[in-house]
Design an enzyme around this catalytic site. Sequence first.
Site, short mmCIF file in Angstrom:
data_model
loop_
_atom_site.label_atom_id
_atom_site.label_comp_id
_atom_site.label_asym_id
_atom_site.label_seq_id
_atom_site.Cartn_x
_atom_site.Cartn_y
_atom_site.Cartn_z
N LYS A 260 0.84 -1.22 0.00
CA LYS A 260 0.00 0.00 0.00
C LYS A 260 0.87 1.26 0.00
O LYS A 260 0.66 2.17 -0.79
CB LYS A 260 -0.89 0.01 1.25
CG LYS A 260 -1.52 1.37 1.54
CD LYS A 260 -2.35 1.39 2.79
CE LYS A 260 -1.62 1.66 4.07
NZ LYS A 260 -1.32 3.08 4.36
N ASN A 261 1.85 1.29 0.89
CA ASN A 261 2.62 2.52 1.03
C ASN A 261 3.61 2.75 -0.11
O ASN A 261 4.18 3.83 -0.24
CB ASN A 261 3.32 2.57 2.39
CG ASN A 261 2.31 2.78 3.51
OD1 ASN A 261 1.15 3.12 3.25
ND2 ASN A 261 2.74 2.59 4.75
N ARG B 123 1.04 14.72 12.80
CA ARG B 123 1.46 14.53 11.42
C ARG B 123 1.67 15.84 10.65
O ARG B 123 0.95 16.14 9.70
CB ARG B 123 0.49 13.58 10.72
CG ARG B 123 0.26 12.34 11.57
CD ARG B 123 -0.29 11.19 10.84
NE ARG B 123 0.65 10.59 9.90
CZ ARG B 123 0.34 9.55 9.15
NH1 ARG B 123 -0.85 9.02 9.22
NH2 ARG B 123 1.23 9.04 8.33
N ASP C 38 4.88 0.76 11.94
CA ASP C 38 3.66 0.12 11.42
C ASP C 38 3.51 -1.33 11.88
O ASP C 38 2.50 -1.97 11.56
CB ASP C 38 3.64 0.18 9.88
CG ASP C 38 3.45 1.60 9.37
OD1 ASP C 38 3.05 2.47 10.15
OD2 ASP C 38 3.70 1.83 8.17
N ARG D 292 -8.58 -0.23 4.72
CA ARG D 292 -7.74 0.76 4.04
C ARG D 292 -6.41 0.14 3.64
O ARG D 292 -5.78 0.59 2.66
CB ARG D 292 -7.44 1.95 4.97
CG ARG D 292 -8.62 2.89 5.18
CD ARG D 292 -8.17 4.08 6.00
NE ARG D 292 -6.82 4.43 5.64
CZ ARG D 292 -5.84 4.72 6.50
NH1 ARG D 292 -6.07 4.73 7.80
NH2 ARG D 292 -4.64 5.02 6.09
N1 EPU Z 1 7.26 14.57 10.27
C1 EPU Z 1 7.51 15.89 10.53
N2 EPU Z 1 7.36 16.79 9.50
C2 EPU Z 1 6.97 16.41 8.26
C3 EPU Z 1 6.72 15.05 8.01
C4 EPU Z 1 6.87 14.14 9.04
O1 EPU Z 1 7.87 16.27 11.65
O2 EPU Z 1 6.87 17.27 7.38
C5 EPU Z 1 7.40 13.59 11.37
C6 EPU Z 1 6.11 12.83 11.66
O3 EPU Z 1 5.27 13.57 12.54
C7 EPU Z 1 6.62 11.56 12.26
C8 EPU Z 1 7.92 11.31 11.47
O4 EPU Z 1 8.29 12.58 10.93
O5 EPU Z 1 6.94 11.78 13.60
C9 EPU Z 1 7.82 10.30 10.38
O6 EPU Z 1 6.72 10.62 9.53
P1 EPU Z 1 6.73 10.30 7.99
O7 EPU Z 1 6.64 11.57 7.24
O8 EPU Z 1 7.85 9.38 7.66
O9 EPU Z 1 5.33 9.53 7.83
P2 EPU Z 1 4.45 9.56 6.54
O10 EPU Z 1 5.34 9.63 5.36
O11 EPU Z 1 3.38 10.56 6.67
C10 EPU Z 1 4.43 7.00 6.03
C11 EPU Z 1 3.41 5.89 5.99
C12 EPU Z 1 2.95 5.55 7.39
C13 EPU Z 1 4.17 5.15 8.22
C14 EPU Z 1 5.20 6.27 8.20
C15 EPU Z 1 6.48 5.92 8.94
C16 EPU Z 1 2.32 6.17 3.85
C17 EPU Z 1 1.07 6.48 3.10
N3 EPU Z 1 2.28 6.30 5.16
O12 EPU Z 1 3.76 8.12 6.59
O13 EPU Z 1 2.07 4.45 7.26
O14 EPU Z 1 3.77 4.88 9.55
O15 EPU Z 1 5.55 6.59 6.84
O16 EPU Z 1 7.06 4.78 8.42
O17 EPU Z 1 3.31 5.79 3.27
C18 EPU Z 1 0.35 2.99 7.87
O18 EPU Z 1 0.54 2.39 6.80
O19 EPU Z 1 -0.39 2.53 8.78
C19 EPU Z 1 1.01 4.28 8.09
C20 EPU Z 1 0.61 5.13 9.02
#
Ligand code: EPU
Length: 420
Positions: free
Chosen positions: A22-23, A120, A306, A398
């Site tokens: 998915k991701n 987030r 995750d 999802r």
């Molecule tokens: N963060 C910031 N600023 C930003 C972006 C992120 O401070 O601009 C922080 C977040 O708050 C968090 C950390 O950085 O503390 C990591 O967040 P990241 O941006 O890596 O998460 P994401 O890209 O929004 C993806 C996955 C998540 C998974 C995370 C971490 C997708 C669609 N989502 O989210 O997946 O937990 O990476 O590996 O790819 C799930 O599948 O259940 C899920 C939540």
Amino acid sequence: MDSFLIKGGVPLHGEVSISGSKNAVLPIMAATLLTADTCVIRHVPDLSDVRFMGKILESLGAEVKFEGDTVTVRAAKVKGFGDYELIRKMRGSICILGPLLSRLNQASVSLPGGCVIGTRPIDLHLKGLRALGAVLDISGGYINAKTKRLKGTTVFLGGRVGPTVLGTANIMMAATLADGVTVIESAACEPEVTDLANFLVSMGAKIAGIGSPTLTITGVKTLHGTDHEVIPDRIEACTFLCAAAATHGEVLVHGARAEHFAAVLDKLREAGVKVERKAGALLVKASKSLKPTDVTTLPYSGFPTDVQAQFMALMCGAKGISVITERIFESRFMHVAEMARLGAEISIEGPSAIVKGGRPLSGAPVMASDLRASAALVIAGLAATGSTQVHRIYHLDRGYERMETKLKKLGARIDRVDGE
Ligand code: EPU
């Protein structure tokens, strides 16, 4: 709203095949906006999030066709203004911003909200786009971005807790059509980011350092169509490994790539679970008694956030104390209160959950709060004696393809109950 009714206490036995990630597929679908040509994406899981991303692409003007596990996207003409309500509902949709801006030099995308696992923020996405020369303005719930043309630069994308997965994806995509060379420092190294980079390279992008924390992207004038197979979902694989171990079963997990979740395999082995590599598969065999194990979630190649909830469900069955520390998201312990309804003894101390395992779980009605919490409650329900009803499984739909069908094939007594 549908729920799962589980009659637990049955060890899982048999074989299961892992679906596409998915991701990985969500940002890959967003990347199709970078070209007017046709892109074919294979091994796509049939999930509500994936269908949703298809709708978002359609709302931008792309033609999207789902056929079996293949999605074909042709974004011959696209507009840079996304449907507010559609985009706002799914966090992953933020990664259409980079490709739209790179292709059209302007884009307006609704701000994704916070969610139950944490606030987030998207400051790193915005930092990266600004560094590439975008002028950003946030108003009326939209991020409005414009540029004469994005220009390559060096940008450090590490945040408070390390790299950002979708932030790296967004900036990497934006940089593919920018003028000159972009270097992303502290890039996320998750296999899903690597899969996206490989997809972009197959479209004609120039990216060096794939899989490492330093990505160097040399902008090209145009990208072309491609045909790509998505990697297997490492989180789904780990979920089935935990489910097999928690029920003291024996399951052959096909299509899992062990190298994508070495940290989880290491912890499973520490907990006394036997995992053997077979050709293209992993055989998981649980020992009679599990050992308590401490886990801390970290960016890749550390233990994935995750899988934290699912591993906690497993540790409820390990006699002794396990400490599970969540370092990526601040509120990712919503499953703890629900697991307590099944008799689990877990207390939260700051970023850590202290699990006093070994007490048998017994079935109860529980409520899923997010995707991975739902999976953890299903695992706990499978391991518990008696009936567990997991409500609000739309969260699970999802991100897990046909989970109850796959579990039933392994002997689980699980049924979907249609909600009103
Ligand atoms: N963060 C910031 N600023 C930003 C972006 C992120 O401070 O601009 C922080 C977040 O708050 C968090 C950390 O950085 O503390 C990591 O967040 P990241 O941006 O890596 O998460 P994401 O890209 O929004 C993806 C996955 C998540 C998974 C995370 C971490 C997708 C669609 N989502 O989210 O997946 O937990 O990476 O590996 O790819 C799930 O599948 O259940 C899920 C939540």
